[in-house]
Design an enzyme around this catalytic site. Sequence first.
Site, PDB file in Angstrom:
ATOM      1  N   THR A  18       0.828  -1.206   0.000  1.00  0.00           N
ATOM      2  CA  THR A  18       0.000   0.000   0.000  1.00  0.00           C
ATOM      3  C   THR A  18       0.866   1.260   0.000  1.00  0.00           C
ATOM      4  O   THR A  18       0.530   2.268  -0.593  1.00  0.00           O
ATOM      5  CB  THR A  18      -0.905   0.016   1.254  1.00  0.00           C
ATOM      6  OG1 THR A  18      -1.521  -1.257   1.390  1.00  0.00           O
ATOM      7  CG2 THR A  18      -1.989   1.065   1.158  1.00  0.00           C
ATOM      8  N   SER A 113       6.172   4.155   8.425  1.00  0.00           N
ATOM      9  CA  SER A 113       5.011   4.897   8.922  1.00  0.00           C
ATOM     10  C   SER A 113       4.734   4.669  10.399  1.00  0.00           C
ATOM     11  O   SER A 113       5.563   4.965  11.243  1.00  0.00           O
ATOM     12  CB  SER A 113       3.800   4.547   8.063  1.00  0.00           C
ATOM     13  OG  SER A 113       2.714   5.356   8.403  1.00  0.00           O
ATOM     14  N   HIS A 114       3.581   4.072  10.698  1.00  0.00           N
ATOM     15  CA  HIS A 114       3.137   3.908  12.077  1.00  0.00           C
ATOM     16  C   HIS A 114       3.607   2.588  12.676  1.00  0.00           C
ATOM     17  O   HIS A 114       3.302   2.291  13.824  1.00  0.00           O
ATOM     18  CB  HIS A 114       1.612   3.957  12.110  1.00  0.00           C
ATOM     19  CG  HIS A 114       1.029   3.048  11.068  1.00  0.00           C
ATOM     20  ND1 HIS A 114       1.068   3.360   9.736  1.00  0.00           N
ATOM     21  CD2 HIS A 114       0.464   1.837  11.149  1.00  0.00           C
ATOM     22  CE1 HIS A 114       0.524   2.378   9.043  1.00  0.00           C
ATOM     23  NE2 HIS A 114       0.147   1.432   9.876  1.00  0.00           N
ATOM     24  N   ASP A 277       1.875  10.215  13.652  1.00  0.00           N
ATOM     25  CA  ASP A 277       2.517   8.902  13.630  1.00  0.00           C
ATOM     26  C   ASP A 277       4.012   8.987  13.348  1.00  0.00           C
ATOM     27  O   ASP A 277       4.601  10.071  13.339  1.00  0.00           O
ATOM     28  CB  ASP A 277       1.832   7.990  12.609  1.00  0.00           C
ATOM     29  CG  ASP A 277       2.140   8.396  11.179  1.00  0.00           C
ATOM     30  OD1 ASP A 277       2.359   9.593  10.937  1.00  0.00           O
ATOM     31  OD2 ASP A 277       2.180   7.511  10.295  1.00  0.00           O
ATOM     32  N   ASP A 279       5.995   8.868  10.747  1.00  0.00           N
ATOM     33  CA  ASP A 279       6.522   9.750   9.698  1.00  0.00           C
ATOM     34  C   ASP A 279       5.699  11.021   9.504  1.00  0.00           C
ATOM     35  O   ASP A 279       5.921  11.759   8.543  1.00  0.00           O
ATOM     36  CB  ASP A 279       6.639   8.980   8.375  1.00  0.00           C
ATOM     37  CG  ASP A 279       5.292   8.485   7.878  1.00  0.00           C
ATOM     38  OD1 ASP A 279       4.409   8.222   8.715  1.00  0.00           O
ATOM     39  OD2 ASP A 279       5.117   8.376   6.651  1.00  0.00           O
ATOM     40  N   ASP A 281       2.461  11.672   8.818  1.00  0.00           N
ATOM     41  CA  ASP A 281       1.363  11.892   7.867  1.00  0.00           C
ATOM     42  C   ASP A 281      -0.010  11.593   8.463  1.00  0.00           C
ATOM     43  O   ASP A 281      -1.022  12.003   7.916  1.00  0.00           O
ATOM     44  CB  ASP A 281       1.587  11.143   6.538  1.00  0.00           C
ATOM     45  CG  ASP A 281       1.796   9.658   6.722  1.00  0.00           C
ATOM     46  OD1 ASP A 281       1.806   9.188   7.888  1.00  0.00           O
ATOM     47  OD2 ASP A 281       1.961   8.957   5.711  1.00  0.00           O
ATOM     48  N   ARG A 282      -0.052  10.873   9.580  1.00  0.00           N
ATOM     49  CA  ARG A 282      -1.354  10.573  10.180  1.00  0.00           C
ATOM     50  C   ARG A 282      -1.701  11.563  11.284  1.00  0.00           C
ATOM     51  O   ARG A 282      -0.816  12.231  11.821  1.00  0.00           O
ATOM     52  CB  ARG A 282      -1.337   9.176  10.796  1.00  0.00           C
ATOM     53  CG  ARG A 282      -1.209   8.090   9.771  1.00  0.00           C
ATOM     54  CD  ARG A 282      -1.386   6.723  10.412  1.00  0.00           C
ATOM     55  NE  ARG A 282      -1.427   5.722   9.353  1.00  0.00           N
ATOM     56  CZ  ARG A 282      -1.960   4.518   9.485  1.00  0.00           C
ATOM     57  NH1 ARG A 282      -2.485   4.155  10.642  1.00  0.00           N
ATOM     58  NH2 ARG A 282      -1.967   3.671   8.471  1.00  0.00           N
ATOM     59  N   GLU A 363      -8.682   9.295   4.712  1.00  0.00           N
ATOM     60  CA  GLU A 363      -8.834   7.858   4.920  1.00  0.00           C
ATOM     61  C   GLU A 363      -9.231   7.613   6.370  1.00  0.00           C
ATOM     62  O   GLU A 363      -8.842   8.367   7.269  1.00  0.00           O
ATOM     63  CB  GLU A 363      -7.520   7.136   4.647  1.00  0.00           C
ATOM     64  CG  GLU A 363      -7.084   7.160   3.206  1.00  0.00           C
ATOM     65  CD  GLU A 363      -5.998   6.124   2.958  1.00  0.00           C
ATOM     66  OE1 GLU A 363      -6.334   5.027   2.499  1.00  0.00           O
ATOM     67  OE2 GLU A 363      -4.827   6.405   3.247  1.00  0.00           O
ATOM     68  N   LYS A 376      -0.852  12.554   2.854  1.00  0.00           N
ATOM     69  CA  LYS A 376      -1.636  13.001   3.990  1.00  0.00           C
ATOM     70  C   LYS A 376      -0.694  13.734   4.943  1.00  0.00           C
ATOM     71  O   LYS A 376       0.524  13.568   4.846  1.00  0.00           O
ATOM     72  CB  LYS A 376      -2.327  11.824   4.654  1.00  0.00           C
ATOM     73  CG  LYS A 376      -1.412  10.707   5.077  1.00  0.00           C
ATOM     74  CD  LYS A 376      -2.216   9.442   5.322  1.00  0.00           C
ATOM     75  CE  LYS A 376      -1.287   8.300   5.687  1.00  0.00           C
ATOM     76  NZ  LYS A 376      -1.786   7.004   5.235  1.00  0.00           N
ATOM     77  N   ARG A 496      -8.837  -6.675   7.850  1.00  0.00           N
ATOM     78  CA  ARG A 496      -9.499  -5.466   8.351  1.00  0.00           C
ATOM     79  C   ARG A 496     -10.989  -5.562   8.052  1.00  0.00           C
ATOM     80  O   ARG A 496     -11.382  -5.857   6.922  1.00  0.00           O
ATOM     81  CB  ARG A 496      -8.939  -4.220   7.687  1.00  0.00           C
ATOM     82  CG  ARG A 496      -7.429  -4.044   7.848  1.00  0.00           C
ATOM     83  CD  ARG A 496      -7.043  -2.589   7.696  1.00  0.00           C
ATOM     84  NE  ARG A 496      -5.616  -2.383   7.504  1.00  0.00           N
ATOM     85  CZ  ARG A 496      -4.696  -2.458   8.464  1.00  0.00           C
ATOM     86  NH1 ARG A 496      -5.055  -2.776   9.692  1.00  0.00           N
ATOM     87  NH2 ARG A 496      -3.420  -2.237   8.201  1.00  0.00           N
TER      88      ARG A 496
END
Length: 543
Positions: A18, A113-114, A277, A279, A281-282, A363, A376, A496
Amino acid sequence: MERITVNTTPIDGQKPGTSGLRKKTEVFMGKHYLENFISAIWTGIGGASGKTFVLGGDGRYFNDRAAQVILRMAAASGAAKVIIGQNAVLSTPAASNLIRKRATDGGIIMSASHNPGGRDEDFGVKFNMANGGPAPEDVTNRMYEATKTITHYDILEAQDIDLATLGTTQLGDMEIEVVDPVSDYAELMESLFDFDKLRALFASGFTMRFDAMHAVTGPYATEIFERRLGAPQGSVLNGTPLPDFGKGHPDPNPIWAKPLVDLVMSDAAPDFAAASDGDGDRNMILGRGVYVTPSDSLAVLAANAHLAPGYASGLAGVARSMPTSQAVDRVAEALGLECFETPTGWKFFGNLLDAGRATLCGEESAGTGSDHVREKDGVWAVLLWLNILAETGASVKGLLADHWAKYGRNYYSRHDYEAVDATAANGMINALRAGLRTLPGQTFAAGKVAMADEFAYDDPIDGSRSEGQGIRIGFENGSRIVFRLSGTGTVGATLRVYLEAYENDPSKLDADAETALADVVESAEQIAGIKGATGREAPDVKT
Ligand code: G1P
Ligand code: ZN
């Protein structure tokens, strides 16, 4: 300084998911692993020769070592220049901004990321295009193909570059510019939001806590919220980035940022709280006594963005990933805006943003952004919320209540089943797919099924088609269940299950989300047999 060609052989499993290639750090540190993938990136984008790239990462373990390798490979492959954040650090949105602002040919972002960081945790690499956004599928497919046929890569033999000192140096024929990671980004934020108004807000005693979770946003948040906007020192929590994020899980949701949620629910609650998060972006948005779901946040921002100077002329359109709740659709309808439903992953928003068809995107996984970059953006989302609160004088809770009163409420939750046996998870999805045609007309606890399909997306801009993007089951009363397998997990499969129920009865807008969703949860089990397929009695994570 010698340019050497190293013989190598293909390594299995280097397929970008993703959001780039994510693996265990030890895997990335394995022989030729990073080098093979970087070489495949060059192949995927048609070569590095003569190009200028941005390079940075979220500062996790191995970030600094990987940066030195990438620089030596870029130089050996003929790149003209690399612009790199000091100490190889850049948040993802800041990297996206630099790629665009400096009119480069793209950039490499080192992040998972997270996902947790550290030698025993995760690492990742992704490529963003010249528009600042994640590489689209045709490009990542070319990268993957290249990983399967690679025979050698080029690298320069050289000493480490000093990445702590700002300024320009040379590596072979390639120029390296070490830049401050925060200043360009902060300038962009000043151009979008009313900083005077926000300073006045903080001066009036408005309180905020921003949890940087020991990840990359610490320096960004401290500079913007505390230094430029005058929020009192201590408004930023966990602001020192650490290679292992303080052994935490840098994912801004009620599970991993629980202390912050507990704080806003306590007597000591600030007016506003947020987290970002690994990096940057969240985002997670909280107010005194309230958690705002990312889907609701997108809808509230869409309804009120015009209150911020950068969006004063209104929005061109909005877009949400398919599993994101349909709350924003109602705002778009009321405002007469186009509303796009895209597959999961930020890369699908890029074309819409580039074409000026969408201004705001979001998202359910705590990602919100706009056309200011092509990613984001956590700190941006916080600033837009603050700007709206400053203009309206409302509390977070009040703003949300008004929103639901006007548009109705989409109760929403996501259940994750992590590290499930991949064969079993795929078997469950295959069985669902096989039974889709029989579902419409059947009645379950949540009501009568109106539609059931496997989501496929036809990009309205470039005509490309992406299939197999998740199973959708819609009910006549607006409830919805989505099943999909994660494309970012690093162990087994992550299932998910996205659950949504719509309510517009004014007396039922204040229910507990878990209660409001109980029938939808039961229906998901009735339809998919999750317990049997996963061997799990309950999800690992509920957000
Ligand atoms: C997850 C999220 C998705 C997000 C991606 C990258 O992907 O669900 O919305 O874009 O991380 O941050 P998934 O693991 O579901 O494929
Ligand atoms: Zn992220």
